[in-house]
Design an enzyme around this catalytic site. Sequence first.
Site, short mmCIF file in Angstrom:
data_model
loop_
_atom_site.label_atom_id
_atom_site.label_comp_id
_atom_site.label_asym_id
_atom_site.label_seq_id
_atom_site.Cartn_x
_atom_site.Cartn_y
_atom_site.Cartn_z
N LEU A 103 0.32 0.04 6.84
CA LEU A 103 0.38 1.21 5.97
C LEU A 103 0.58 0.82 4.50
O LEU A 103 1.03 -0.28 4.19
CB LEU A 103 1.55 2.11 6.40
CG LEU A 103 1.47 2.74 7.79
CD1 LEU A 103 2.80 3.39 8.16
CD2 LEU A 103 0.33 3.77 7.85
N SER A 104 0.28 1.76 3.61
CA SER A 104 0.59 1.58 2.19
C SER A 104 2.11 1.41 2.06
O SER A 104 2.87 2.16 2.67
CB SER A 104 0.13 2.81 1.40
OG SER A 104 0.46 2.67 0.04
N GLY A 105 2.52 0.41 1.31
CA GLY A 105 3.95 0.19 1.12
C GLY A 105 4.62 -0.58 2.24
O GLY A 105 5.83 -0.76 2.25
N ALA A 106 3.82 -1.09 3.17
CA ALA A 106 4.38 -1.85 4.30
C ALA A 106 4.90 -3.22 3.87
O ALA A 106 5.73 -3.81 4.54
CB ALA A 106 3.35 -2.01 5.41
N GLY A 107 4.36 -3.71 2.74
CA GLY A 107 4.76 -5.04 2.26
C GLY A 107 3.65 -6.07 2.32
O GLY A 107 3.89 -7.26 2.13
N LYS A 108 2.42 -5.61 2.56
CA LYS A 108 1.29 -6.53 2.71
C LYS A 108 1.09 -7.39 1.46
O LYS A 108 0.93 -8.60 1.57
CB LYS A 108 -0.02 -5.75 2.99
CG LYS A 108 0.02 -4.87 4.22
CD LYS A 108 -1.31 -4.16 4.43
CE LYS A 108 -1.72 -3.20 3.33
NZ LYS A 108 -0.81 -2.05 3.13
N SER B 14 -6.81 -1.20 5.73
CA SER B 14 -7.83 -1.36 6.79
C SER B 14 -7.44 -0.57 8.04
O SER B 14 -7.14 -1.16 9.08
CB SER B 14 -8.09 -2.84 7.10
OG SER B 14 -6.93 -3.63 7.14
S1 ADX Z 1 -8.32 0.99 2.71
O1 ADX Z 1 -8.00 2.18 3.54
O2 ADX Z 1 -9.66 1.07 2.11
O3 ADX Z 1 -8.10 -0.28 3.44
P1 ADX Z 1 -6.90 -0.14 0.46
O4 ADX Z 1 -5.93 -1.09 1.05
O5 ADX Z 1 -8.15 -0.70 -0.12
O6 ADX Z 1 -7.24 1.03 1.54
O7 ADX Z 1 -6.20 0.70 -0.69
C1 ADX Z 1 -5.01 1.36 -0.43
C2 ADX Z 1 -4.24 1.63 -1.72
O8 ADX Z 1 -4.87 2.69 -2.43
C3 ADX Z 1 -2.84 2.11 -1.41
O9 ADX Z 1 -1.90 1.05 -1.42
C4 ADX Z 1 -2.56 3.09 -2.53
O10 ADX Z 1 -2.03 2.39 -3.65
C5 ADX Z 1 -3.92 3.60 -2.93
N1 ADX Z 1 -4.27 4.94 -2.42
C6 ADX Z 1 -4.68 5.97 -3.18
N2 ADX Z 1 -5.04 7.03 -2.43
C7 ADX Z 1 -4.82 6.68 -1.13
C8 ADX Z 1 -4.99 7.35 0.12
N3 ADX Z 1 -5.46 8.60 0.17
N4 ADX Z 1 -4.68 6.69 1.26
C9 ADX Z 1 -4.22 5.43 1.20
N5 ADX Z 1 -4.03 4.73 0.06
C10 ADX Z 1 -4.34 5.34 -1.12
#
Ligand code: ADX
Length: 178
Positions: free
Chosen positions: A13-18, A86
Site C-alpha cells: 500500500l501507499s505509505g507501507a514503507g516501500k 503495483s
Molecule cells: S501504481 O498503482 O501505479 O503502482 P504507484 O506506486 O506508481 O502506483 O504510485 C503511487 C503513489 O501515487 C502513491 O504513493 C501516492 O503518492 C500517489 N497517489 C496519488 N493518487 C493515488 C491513488 N488514487 N491511489 C494510490 N496512490 C496515489
Amino acid sequence: MTRRGFTVWLTGLSGAGKTTIAELLEGDLAQRGHVVERLDGDVVRAHLSSGLGFSKADRDQNIDRIGWLASRFTRLGAAVVVSAISPYTEARQRARARVEEYGPFLEVFVDTPLDECARRDVKGLYAQARAGSIPRFTGVSDPYEPPRAPALRIATAGQGPRASAGRVLDLLAARGLL
Ligand code: ADX
C-alpha cells in the site's frame, strides 16, 4: 566482473514503507559492488509515466513500463529495486515474466496494514482519500490484491526499515545473489 542481474519488486500500500526500504537497499547493494537501479512509482510517474492517472488501465500501463525497464536493467546485470504499489496480481505477473527472461525476480510484499498506513499518513493522502477528495485511492476506494506467494513478506509493524532491508538482503544472500 559482470554480475548476474536481478529485480527485487517491493509491492504494498501507499505509505507501507516501500520507498524507505528501497533506498536502504540501494545503498547496501551499491556498497557490495552492485550497479543499482531504483525504480520508484512516484518518480517514474513524474517522468516516464507523467500523464497517467490511477484507473486500472493507467496503473497497468505504469507497471508494464516499470516491468519493461526492470527487465532491461536486469539484462545488463544490474540489481534493480522497484518500489511501486503495483496493486494488481496480473500486472505483477507480467513484470515477472519479462524480468525472468534475464534473471531472478523476487517479489517482496511490504505488508503494512491499511490502518497503520492511514495512521502514519506520511503524505496526508489517506485523510484526503477518506474525505472523498482523492478518488480511486488504493486500499480506500480502489483494490489492492496482495501477493499469494511472495518470495518474502515483511510485516513492518514493530520492525524498523533497517531490519526490513536486512531481511531482503538475507533473502538475496540465500539465493546466492549478493
Ligand atoms: S501504481 O498503482 O501505479 O503502482 P504507484 O506506486 O506508481 O502506483 O504510485 C503511487 C503513489 O501515487 C502513491 O504513493 C501516492 O503518492 C500517489 N497517489 C496519488 N493518487 C493515488 C491513488 N488514487 N491511489 C494510490 N496512490 C496515489
